[in-house]
Design a protein around this motif. Structure first.
Motif, short mmCIF file in Angstrom:
data_model
loop_
_atom_site.label_atom_id
_atom_site.label_comp_id
_atom_site.label_asym_id
_atom_site.label_seq_id
_atom_site.Cartn_x
_atom_site.Cartn_y
_atom_site.Cartn_z
N HIS A 8 -16.72 -59.45 -29.23
CA HIS A 8 -17.11 -59.11 -27.87
C HIS A 8 -18.60 -58.75 -27.87
CE1 HIS A 8 -12.91 -58.04 -26.02
NE2 HIS A 8 -13.01 -59.29 -26.45
N ILE A 9 -19.38 -59.55 -27.13
CA ILE A 9 -20.82 -59.34 -27.04
C ILE A 9 -21.16 -58.86 -25.64
CG2 ILE A 9 -23.09 -60.45 -27.12
CD1 ILE A 9 -21.84 -62.56 -29.01
N GLY A 10 -21.90 -57.76 -25.57
CA GLY A 10 -22.45 -57.31 -24.30
C GLY A 10 -23.85 -57.85 -24.17
N LEU A 11 -24.09 -58.64 -23.13
CA LEU A 11 -25.39 -59.30 -22.92
C LEU A 11 -26.08 -58.67 -21.72
CD1 LEU A 11 -27.42 -61.66 -23.44
CD2 LEU A 11 -25.98 -63.05 -21.91
N THR A 111 -14.67 -65.65 -29.02
CA THR A 111 -15.90 -64.89 -28.79
C THR A 111 -16.11 -64.79 -27.29
OG1 THR A 111 -16.94 -65.57 -30.87
CG2 THR A 111 -18.41 -64.88 -29.10
N THR A 112 -16.29 -63.55 -26.82
CA THR A 112 -16.40 -63.31 -25.38
C THR A 112 -17.72 -62.61 -25.09
OG1 THR A 112 -13.99 -63.09 -25.23
CG2 THR A 112 -15.28 -62.26 -23.37
N ARG A 128 -16.99 -50.81 -25.24
CA ARG A 128 -16.12 -51.97 -24.98
C ARG A 128 -16.50 -53.19 -25.77
NH1 ARG A 128 -14.46 -53.20 -18.89
NH2 ARG A 128 -13.44 -54.81 -20.12
N VAL A 129 -17.73 -53.22 -26.29
CA VAL A 129 -18.21 -54.42 -26.96
C VAL A 129 -18.55 -54.12 -28.41
CG1 VAL A 129 -19.08 -55.42 -24.81
CG2 VAL A 129 -20.61 -54.04 -26.22
#
Length: 214
Positions: A8-11, A111-112, A128-129
């Motif tokens: 989980h990636i926070g962008l 992968t999100t 969360r990430v």
């Protein structure tokens, strides 16, 4: 039974930073994109789930002739009324959160990428990430890009930038920063490839232990 989840990636990044371009590069490499801005637009579109709550809070003048949120009027209101932004966010953010959860469940195992302009301002996203990726560039680059693509005045762009987290604050929250000044699309894509290669082998380590990998 435990369900294995993907990375989980926070962008995040400021307006005009090139965050959306990085998001497209991640999707091209197989990631699932959950775009909180797109969710917000859907909620505030004609017939959207947030429209009646917005009307009740701000009046009919907040809704345009099509039945959608009047974004130009709301933008003006937010800049002149310090409480208006919080009132709008109190309506939208819980609904956005629910839709993010729904889409994340549907993407289990992949992968999100959570594209969150307000990731730094909303501290719960850090929990969360697995990784926070910040796309950064000089303020003058932001201004030029937004003026060229949107036709906004310089003052209008600077007003938006002033409402967002500072570059320093975003970078302080980042696991990685892409400095998107003067990069070609190929160079930007190469940085995305490098990050994915570094992050993917350890995508489960935070989910299982809560530790932040080095």
């Amino acid at each position: 039974m435990h369900t294995r989840r993907g990375l989980h990636i926070g962008l995040t990044g400021g307006i005009g930073s090139g965050k959306s371009t990085v998001a497209r590069a991640l999707v091209a490499r197989g990631a699932v994109l959950i775009d909180t801005d797109a969710i917000a637009r859907s909620l505030a579109s004609p017939g959207g789930a947030a429209i009646e709550a917005i009307r009740a809070e701000f009046g009919d003048s907040a809704i345009d002739a099509s039945g959608a949120l009047d974004r130009a009027r709301m933008r003006e209101l937010v800049f002149t009324d310090a409480q208006a932004k919080g009132r709008l966010e109190a309506i939208l953010h819980p609904m956005i959160g629910l839709e993010c959860n729904r889409q994340a469940l549907a993407a289990a195992g992949k992968t999100t990428v959570f594209d969150v302009p307000l990731l730094v301002e909303s501290s719960h996203w850090r929990t969360r990430v697995d990784r926070v990726l910040v796309v950064d560039c000089a303020i003058e680059t932001q201004v030029t890009r937004v003026m060229n693509r949107s036709g906004w005045s310089r003052d209008a762009v600077l007003a938006v930038i002033s409402q967002q987290a500072s570059r320093e604050r975003r970078r302080a929250c980042a696991d990685a920063v892409i400095h998107n000044d003067g990069l070609t699309l190929d160079e930007l894509a190469a940085q995305v490839d490098l990050l994915l290669a570094q992050w993917s082998p350890v995508e489960q380590s935070r989910g299982s232990s809560g530790a932040r990998p080095t």
